[in-house]
Design a protein around this motif. Sequence first.
Motif, short mmCIF file in Angstrom:
data_model
loop_
_atom_site.label_atom_id
_atom_site.label_comp_id
_atom_site.label_asym_id
_atom_site.label_seq_id
_atom_site.Cartn_x
_atom_site.Cartn_y
_atom_site.Cartn_z
N ASP A 72 0.62 -1.32 0.07
CA ASP A 72 0.06 0.06 0.14
C ASP A 72 0.89 1.32 -0.04
O ASP A 72 0.68 2.15 0.65
CB ASP A 72 -0.88 -0.03 1.04
CG ASP A 72 -2.04 -0.97 1.22
OD1 ASP A 72 -2.29 -1.33 -0.12
OD2 ASP A 72 -2.59 -1.45 2.01
N GLY A 73 1.78 1.51 -0.81
CA GLY A 73 2.88 2.75 -1.01
C GLY A 73 3.84 2.59 0.14
O GLY A 73 4.35 3.86 0.34
N ARG A 74 3.91 1.64 1.09
CA ARG A 74 5.11 1.78 1.86
C ARG A 74 6.07 0.39 1.70
O ARG A 74 5.66 -0.55 1.30
CB ARG A 74 4.40 1.40 3.34
CG ARG A 74 3.22 2.33 3.91
CD ARG A 74 2.69 2.12 5.29
NE ARG A 74 2.24 0.75 5.18
CZ ARG A 74 0.96 0.41 5.08
NH1 ARG A 74 0.05 1.34 4.46
NH2 ARG A 74 0.63 -0.70 5.16
N ILE A 75 7.21 0.95 2.03
CA ILE A 75 8.36 -0.16 1.87
C ILE A 75 8.94 -0.10 3.36
O ILE A 75 9.60 0.84 3.67
CB ILE A 75 9.29 0.34 0.74
CG1 ILE A 75 8.61 0.22 -0.72
CG2 ILE A 75 10.41 -1.06 0.84
CD1 ILE A 75 9.70 0.67 -1.64
N SER A 76 8.59 -1.19 3.95
CA SER A 76 9.14 -1.10 5.57
C SER A 76 10.32 -1.78 5.66
O SER A 76 10.54 -3.08 5.23
CB SER A 76 8.23 -1.70 6.47
OG SER A 76 6.87 -1.26 6.10
N ILE A 77 11.40 -1.30 6.05
CA ILE A 77 12.68 -1.87 6.29
C ILE A 77 13.10 -2.02 7.46
O ILE A 77 14.57 -2.00 7.78
CB ILE A 77 13.87 -1.26 5.22
CG1 ILE A 77 14.13 0.07 5.39
CG2 ILE A 77 13.29 -1.51 3.76
CD1 ILE A 77 15.06 0.89 4.67
N GLY A 78 12.40 -1.48 8.39
CA GLY A 78 12.96 -1.34 9.99
C GLY A 78 12.75 -2.64 10.49
O GLY A 78 12.08 -2.88 11.19
N THR A 79 14.02 -3.51 10.35
CA THR A 79 14.05 -4.71 11.18
C THR A 79 14.86 -4.63 12.50
O THR A 79 15.39 -5.68 13.06
CB THR A 79 14.94 -5.66 10.23
OG1 THR A 79 15.97 -5.11 9.68
CG2 THR A 79 13.90 -6.13 9.02
N GLY A 80 14.93 -3.52 12.87
CA GLY A 80 15.17 -3.20 14.38
C GLY A 80 16.72 -3.69 14.77
O GLY A 80 17.07 -4.53 15.64
N ALA A 81 17.59 -3.32 14.08
CA ALA A 81 18.85 -3.69 14.07
C ALA A 81 19.35 -3.54 15.51
O ALA A 81 20.16 -4.34 15.96
CB ALA A 81 20.13 -3.04 13.11
N TYR A 82 19.17 -2.64 16.15
CA TYR A 82 19.65 -2.10 17.46
C TYR A 82 18.98 -3.42 18.44
O TYR A 82 19.84 -3.73 19.41
CB TYR A 82 18.93 -1.07 18.27
CG TYR A 82 17.68 -0.89 18.57
CD1 TYR A 82 17.15 -1.05 19.79
CD2 TYR A 82 16.61 -0.64 17.65
CE1 TYR A 82 16.07 -1.26 20.23
CE2 TYR A 82 15.33 -0.66 18.07
CZ TYR A 82 15.02 -1.04 19.14
OH TYR A 82 13.59 -1.06 19.55
N ALA A 83 18.09 -4.18 18.30
CA ALA A 83 17.45 -5.15 19.07
C ALA A 83 17.60 -6.65 18.63
O ALA A 83 17.67 -7.38 19.23
CB ALA A 83 16.09 -4.80 19.24
N THR A 84 17.65 -6.54 17.27
CA THR A 84 17.70 -7.73 16.60
C THR A 84 19.08 -8.27 16.00
O THR A 84 19.19 -9.45 15.35
CB THR A 84 16.67 -7.92 15.60
OG1 THR A 84 17.14 -7.11 14.31
CG2 THR A 84 15.06 -7.66 15.79
N GLY A 85 19.77 -7.20 15.85
CA GLY A 85 21.03 -7.62 14.89
C GLY A 85 20.95 -7.56 13.50
O GLY A 85 21.77 -7.82 12.71
N ARG A 86 19.42 -7.40 12.83
CA ARG A 86 19.41 -7.53 11.54
C ARG A 86 19.38 -6.21 10.96
O ARG A 86 18.22 -5.53 11.30
CB ARG A 86 18.21 -8.31 11.16
CG ARG A 86 18.24 -9.84 11.57
CD ARG A 86 16.84 -10.51 11.02
NE ARG A 86 15.51 -9.75 11.16
CZ ARG A 86 14.74 -9.96 12.23
NH1 ARG A 86 15.07 -10.64 13.45
NH2 ARG A 86 13.82 -9.24 12.27
N LEU A 87 20.20 -5.98 10.01
CA LEU A 87 19.94 -4.34 9.59
C LEU A 87 19.74 -4.64 8.07
O LEU A 87 20.33 -5.53 7.35
CB LEU A 87 21.56 -3.70 9.65
CG LEU A 87 21.84 -2.34 8.92
CD1 LEU A 87 20.65 -1.40 9.57
CD2 LEU A 87 23.11 -2.00 8.90
N THR A 88 18.83 -3.88 7.71
CA THR A 88 18.28 -3.84 6.40
C THR A 88 18.71 -2.71 5.53
O THR A 88 18.60 -1.47 6.11
CB THR A 88 16.64 -4.05 6.20
OG1 THR A 88 16.33 -4.97 6.64
CG2 THR A 88 16.28 -4.05 4.84
N ALA A 89 19.22 -2.85 4.22
CA ALA A 89 19.61 -2.08 3.35
C ALA A 89 18.91 -2.14 2.06
O ALA A 89 18.54 -3.36 1.82
CB ALA A 89 21.14 -2.11 3.12
N GLY A 90 18.59 -1.02 1.60
CA GLY A 90 18.09 -1.09 0.19
C GLY A 90 18.84 -0.08 -0.84
O GLY A 90 19.41 0.99 -0.54
#
Length: 132
Positions: A72-90
């Motif tokens: 719906d017009g959103r690209i969510s890339i916030g995978t919570g690197a500070y808490a999960t250790g998963r950093l998303t880059a695009g």
Amino acid sequence: PDLIAWIEGLPPRWESGNVTVVHAGADPMMPLSMQSQDVLIWGHPDFNKVPRQDGKWVIHGHTIVDVPCVHDGRISIGTGAYATGRLTAGQPDHRCFALAGDCHFCSGRGVSKVSDGVDAPRRHRMCQSSGC
């Protein structure tokens, strides 16, 4: 000190074509050029509820998602690197949005490009999520 000045000097949004990058979200009923800095940084109550009608895509973080998703017009890339250790880059360009080489989103449709051995069910959620 130079890094802090650079961060403080960044604009609250960055645009290219029909893609805008913000920290948290935007009011889906208002043009992106009219959004307040507060909304772009902290989000808007309707952002995840009301689809954008202007053909613009908003790339954002702030709200943690399990996997990057497009909806719906959103690209969510916030995978919570500070808490999960998963950093998303695009990397957006004029045709597609590629997430770290694992998945490409083209015209709002997921086209998988697997390069990391992600299992098929997880890859499908990354590429064609409807529940962001």
